[in-house]
Write an enzyme that holds these catalytic residues in place. Structure first.
Site, PDB file in Angstrom:
ATOM      1  N   CYS A 191      -1.615   0.376  -3.376  1.00 48.92           N
ATOM      2  CA  CYS A 191      -0.659  -0.572  -2.787  1.00 48.92           C
ATOM      3  C   CYS A 191      -1.299  -1.910  -2.405  1.00 48.92           C
ATOM      4  CB  CYS A 191       0.022   0.051  -1.579  1.00 48.92           C
ATOM      5  SG  CYS A 191      -1.067   0.155  -0.142  1.00 48.92           S
ATOM      6  N   ASP A 228     -30.432  31.996  -0.682  1.00 50.88           N
ATOM      7  CA  ASP A 228     -30.379  30.544  -0.798  1.00 50.88           C
ATOM      8  C   ASP A 228     -29.741  29.969   0.464  1.00 50.88           C
ATOM      9  OD1 ASP A 228     -30.709  28.122  -1.931  1.00 50.88           O
ATOM     10  OD2 ASP A 228     -29.021  28.271  -3.320  1.00 50.88           O
ATOM     11  N   CYS A 276       2.599   3.382   1.386  1.00 51.31           N
ATOM     12  CA  CYS A 276       1.824   3.345   0.134  1.00 51.31           C
ATOM     13  C   CYS A 276       2.319   4.470  -0.785  1.00 51.31           C
ATOM     14  CB  CYS A 276       0.350   3.530   0.464  1.00 51.31           C
ATOM     15  SG  CYS A 276      -0.670   3.812  -0.980  1.00 51.31           S
ATOM     16  N   LYS A 325     -33.332  36.728  -3.598  1.00 56.17           N
ATOM     17  CA  LYS A 325     -33.875  35.448  -3.132  1.00 56.17           C
ATOM     18  C   LYS A 325     -32.702  34.687  -2.524  1.00 56.17           C
ATOM     19  CE  LYS A 325     -36.843  31.612  -4.485  1.00 56.17           C
ATOM     20  NZ  LYS A 325     -36.114  30.570  -3.790  1.00 56.17           N
ATOM     21  N   CYS A 354      -6.522  -1.049  -1.008  1.00 48.73           N
ATOM     22  CA  CYS A 354      -6.003   0.204  -1.563  1.00 48.73           C
ATOM     23  C   CYS A 354      -5.760   0.045  -3.063  1.00 48.73           C
ATOM     24  CB  CYS A 354      -4.708   0.580  -0.859  1.00 48.73           C
ATOM     25  SG  CYS A 354      -3.893   1.999  -1.611  1.00 48.73           S
ATOM     26  N   GLU A 404     -36.511  41.960  -4.136  1.00 52.32           N
ATOM     27  CA  GLU A 404     -35.502  41.598  -3.125  1.00 52.32           C
ATOM     28  C   GLU A 404     -34.671  40.418  -3.610  1.00 52.32           C
ATOM     29  OE1 GLU A 404     -38.018  40.175  -0.051  1.00 52.32           O
ATOM     30  OE2 GLU A 404     -38.659  42.172   0.563  1.00 52.32           O
ATOM     31  N   CYS A 432      -6.299   3.768   3.738  1.00 52.87           N
ATOM     32  CA  CYS A 432      -5.201   2.844   3.529  1.00 52.87           C
ATOM     33  C   CYS A 432      -4.232   3.120   4.670  1.00 52.87           C
ATOM     34  CB  CYS A 432      -4.551   3.139   2.176  1.00 52.87           C
ATOM     35  SG  CYS A 432      -2.915   2.424   2.017  1.00 52.87           S
ATOM     36  N   TYR A 481     -37.239  38.781   5.709  1.00 54.30           N
ATOM     37  CA  TYR A 481     -37.806  39.436   4.531  1.00 54.30           C
ATOM     38  C   TYR A 481     -39.326  39.457   4.491  1.00 54.30           C
ATOM     39  CZ  TYR A 481     -37.548  34.517   3.258  1.00 54.30           C
ATOM     40  OH  TYR A 481     -37.627  33.158   3.269  1.00 54.30           O
ATOM     41  N   LYS A 529     -35.893  33.255 -11.221  1.00 53.51           N
ATOM     42  CA  LYS A 529     -34.765  32.365 -10.965  1.00 53.51           C
ATOM     43  C   LYS A 529     -33.606  32.700 -11.902  1.00 53.51           C
ATOM     44  CE  LYS A 529     -35.577  28.622  -8.877  1.00 53.51           C
ATOM     45  NZ  LYS A 529     -35.385  28.152  -7.508  1.00 53.51           N
TER      46      LYS A 529
END
Ligand code: IVH
Length: 717
Positions: free
Chosen positions: A456, A145, A476, A143, A453, A141, A471, A254, A359
């Site tokens: 500027c 994630d 700017c 796997k 910033c 099956e 900022c 599953y 894997k």
């Protein structure tokens, strides 16, 4: 789960219900009608969320759902806890209760190549006392994630749901799981002598939906999820089930981990094999690894393999295929299929000896973090960006990765000079999983967050409810430049030929100071630039002139007002005759618009109270940019509630009842976005006579809904 006759009945009954005037239906026996509607709706949810094969349109489903909602509102005594309307509870979970799993949720041992798998096979045969040259059947099956979940059903009802936690005890997340329409609230276990069952599975977010969620978050100025798994596990743990429901989670089950009869006896033995038990789950209405997604029929997700060589072949095929699969996978799981052999294998304290994970090749790599740069975005948000020693990862070289915000850096204790683990999953943008403090040599230094910033030098501020420093100097340079780039982009004014690099070039030449300057370019000068010429300068001029006539919602979106996305742009546009009308609006007026929240309202208000901004708009208007709402636009924009809102549409072939132009106008008025070609971004293709290659392509894609002209008219009316 549903017999053919029953399916036919439910389908026909749905059509009848849809065709009968609501008032006639409401005059019937309300309890019977509610019962009927529930059955019908649950059936359509199963077709849509479990089978991936709906038999009614979304619109029709919504009609049935709304009818049930109405009925239940009018007769509150009819509301049943298993009603599809009761998936989303209204109460917040203050904190999650801890619950013990009925049997421990173990982990899996890992394998990485064919050799590992052959070793596993040899070990299994030894444990089962079978000859080395015999063959064992394995069930293989995907796997998944995502976020691991355990569901308990008692007397055919979903009793509770929990996260995996530490394997023994997890967090109770029933309210959130109930919002997943792929999870049946009732399932007929009792027909199989099962009074109590625990199912294991994974909650997932489809990759394309994940992209949409992130796009939405981006336009709302929120931090992005690094990958679908984080969005899924986070979704399971939302305090407000309504928010969990918004994540588009689906559950794949599953494993049947536990099953007992009324007397509490274990009844798992009634199954001969793992796949038999999964087939039962499928029959009972669950989404399982047996499910085939519409566009991947050539490769079913689960396969029974006759021996380990077949397992190896199948795992390697999937390794190449994983990016095309709609969900994120990190490998395959190989399970001894026969349950009597599983019993002979037994368990370690960590994993079953009858199963192993294969894997897939790593999409992670380690590299050194050289430095952190701070970039200023169009609304002033300051984003830290990691500068890495370039490292190849799943086909591309990575050297820049966003670090999102200060909290991200702090929580992961990321320091300059650190070795960091970088991950790139499928199409998802790369991100830093963690730093590796064990590899430090003492020369590393903490990331210093700027107080001013970087462009500027004005002081940065962090609004209380945000994760991001900003900022606040609207003049700017970095912001001005980013605003111009955004202003011309596809989702805003859509000016072809004025992309990022051209704008940067013009900016450096001193031609651009504000977005108004984009509308007074000197095309004679442009013509003489390297890479330009009379033709491309003329094209650019044409594109700019065309954009001047854009509907005002595009302009509103293109002003880079914090949190003002496309949808809010349309909502506002629908309420005004001229953009400058907003000068006179107060907070209350904004808040009268449904879907405009207090934060956005305040942002727009502030923006329109700034004299510079008003002058900017006046200048743009003098330059010919449209600030006025035309009646036609108004009609189209009023339609964020339209039946096709949020969907993209394309017409092909010859239409018989209206011209193409008229059809497009009507689609837009119904809230749809018109697109020019067939791609995975297209939701609906309307086909007239003699439809050709577009229809073929859409059919091949398998993700596009194909409507006739009559169907189109029916849906928009
Ligand atoms: S079987 C006792 N099957 O992988 C059997 N697990 O390290 C244990 N997972 O978080 C699990 N897809 O949730 C199994 N098809 C699948 C799976 C799967 C994903 C997850 C599982 C756990 C991890 C195991």
């Amino acid at each position: 789960m549903y017999a053919t006759d029953e399916q036919r009945y439910l389908y026909e009954r749905s059509k009848q219900l849809l065709q009968t005037p609501t008032e006639t239906l409401l005059a019937e026996n309300p309890a019977e009608l509610a019962d009927e509607l529930r059955r019908v709706i649950l059936y359509h949810e199963w077709r849509y969320y479990v089978q991936n094969d709906p038999v009614v349109s979304d619109y029709e489903y919504d009609q049935l759902y709304k009818l049930l909602e109405r009925l239940e509102t009018e007769h509150p005594s009819l509301v049943a806890p298993d009603s599809p309307t009761q998936r989303v509870g209204k109460d917040l979970t203050a904190s999650f209760n801890q619950v013990a799993h009925l049997t421990p949720m173990l982990s899996l041992d890992n394998s990485y190549n064919a050799e590992d798998l052959r070793d596993f096979d040899t070990a299994v045969k030894k444990l089962c006392k079978l000859p080395a040259d015999s063959a064992i059947e394995y069930c293989v099956e995907p796997k998944y994630d995502g976020g691991t979940i355990a569901l308990v059903y008692e007397n055919d009802r979903l009793l509770r749901a929990a996260t995996r936690g530490n394997g023994e005890v997890g967090d109770e997340i029933t309210a959130n799981i109930r919002t997943l329409r792929s999870v049946p609230l009732q399932a007929g276990f009792s027909q199989y002598g099962i009074a109590k069952a625990e199912l294991r599975g994974e909650a997932l977010i489809r990759k394309d939906i994940f992209e949409k969620i992130n796009a939405r978050r981006q336009s709302a100025g929120e931090t992005l999820f690094a990958n679908p798994r984080n969005a899924a596990t986070g979704g399971l743990r939302m305090k407000d089930p309504r928010e969990a429901a918004d994540r588009g989670l689906e559950a794949f089950l599953y494993q049947l981990g536990f099953a007992s009869d009324e007397a509490g006896n274990n009844v798992l033995e009634q199954f001969k094999s793992h796949s038999e038990s999964i087939h039962l789950l499928e029959k009972l209405g669950f989404k399982t690894p047996l499910a085939q997604t519409n566009n991947h029929q050539h490769l079913a997700a689960t396969k029974n393999c006759a021996d380990i060589e077949a397992v190896i072949e199948y795992c390697l095929a999937w390794q190449d295929f994983r990016d095309e699969y709609p969900y994120e996978l990190d490998g395959m799981v190989i399970k001894v299929n026969r349950l009597d052999l599983q019993a002979l294998c037994g368990y370690t304290s960590h994993h079953p000896r009858w199963a192993i994970a294969f894997k897939f090749k790593a999409r992670q790599a380690t590299t050194r973090l050289r430095d952190v740069e701070f970039q200023v975005g169009k609304t002033g948000a300051v984003t830290p960006v990691a500068k890495l020693d370039p490292v190849p990862l799943a086909g591309v070289t990575i050297s820049n990765v966003s670090l999102h915000n200060e909290e991200f850096i702090k929580s992961k204790d990321i320091r300059i000079g650190d070795q960091v683990l970088v991950e790139r999953a499928g199409d998802v943008i790369p991100y830093i999983v963690k730093s590796l403090p064990e590899l430090r040599d003492g020369s590393e230094r903490p990331v210093e967050y700027p107080t001013h910033c970087p462009v500027c030098r004005s002081p940065l501020v962090k609004p209380e409810d945000e994760a991001i420093w900003r900022c606040e100097n609207a003049d700017c340079e970095a912001q001005v430049l980013q605003r111009m780039i955004f202003h011309t982009s596809k989702s805003a004014m859509d000016i072809e030929g004025l992309g990022e690099s051209t704008i940067e070039r013009f900016y450096k030449l001193g031609w651009l100071h504000s977005i108004a300057d984009l509308y007074r370019l000197d095309y004679e000068k442009i013509e003489h630039l390297e890479g330009f010429g009379p033709k491309s300068a003329a094209n650019l001029r044409q594109a700019v002139e065309k954009a001047k006539n854009n509907p005002i919602h595009r302009l509103l979106h293109g002003l880079s007002i914090l949190h003002l996305g496309q949808k809010a742009g349309k909502l506002l546009a629908a309420e005004i005759n001229h953009v400058l009308d907003l000068r006179d609006w107060d907070l209350e007026k904004y808040q009268q618009i449904k879907d405009i929240g207090p934060v956005l309202a305040r942002n727009v208000l502030n923006w329109f109270q700034n004299e510079h901004n008003i002058e900017l708009l006046q200048t743009m208007e003098q330059l010919g940019v449209n600030l006025r709402q035309t009646d036609e636009d108004k009609k189209a924009e009023a339609n964020t509630d339209g039946p096709l809102y949020g969907r993209s549409i394309l017409f092909t072939g010859t239409l018989s009842q209206m011209t193409r132009d008229e059809a497009e106008k009507r689609a837009a008025a119904a809230g749809a976005t018109l697109v020019s070609g067939v791609s995975k971004h297209l939701s609906i293709l309307v086909v007239g006579e003699k439809a050709g290659s577009k229809l073929k392509k859409a059919t091949e894609l398998g993700t596009v809904e194909i409507w006739t002209e009559a169907e189109f008219l029916e849906r928009i009316n």
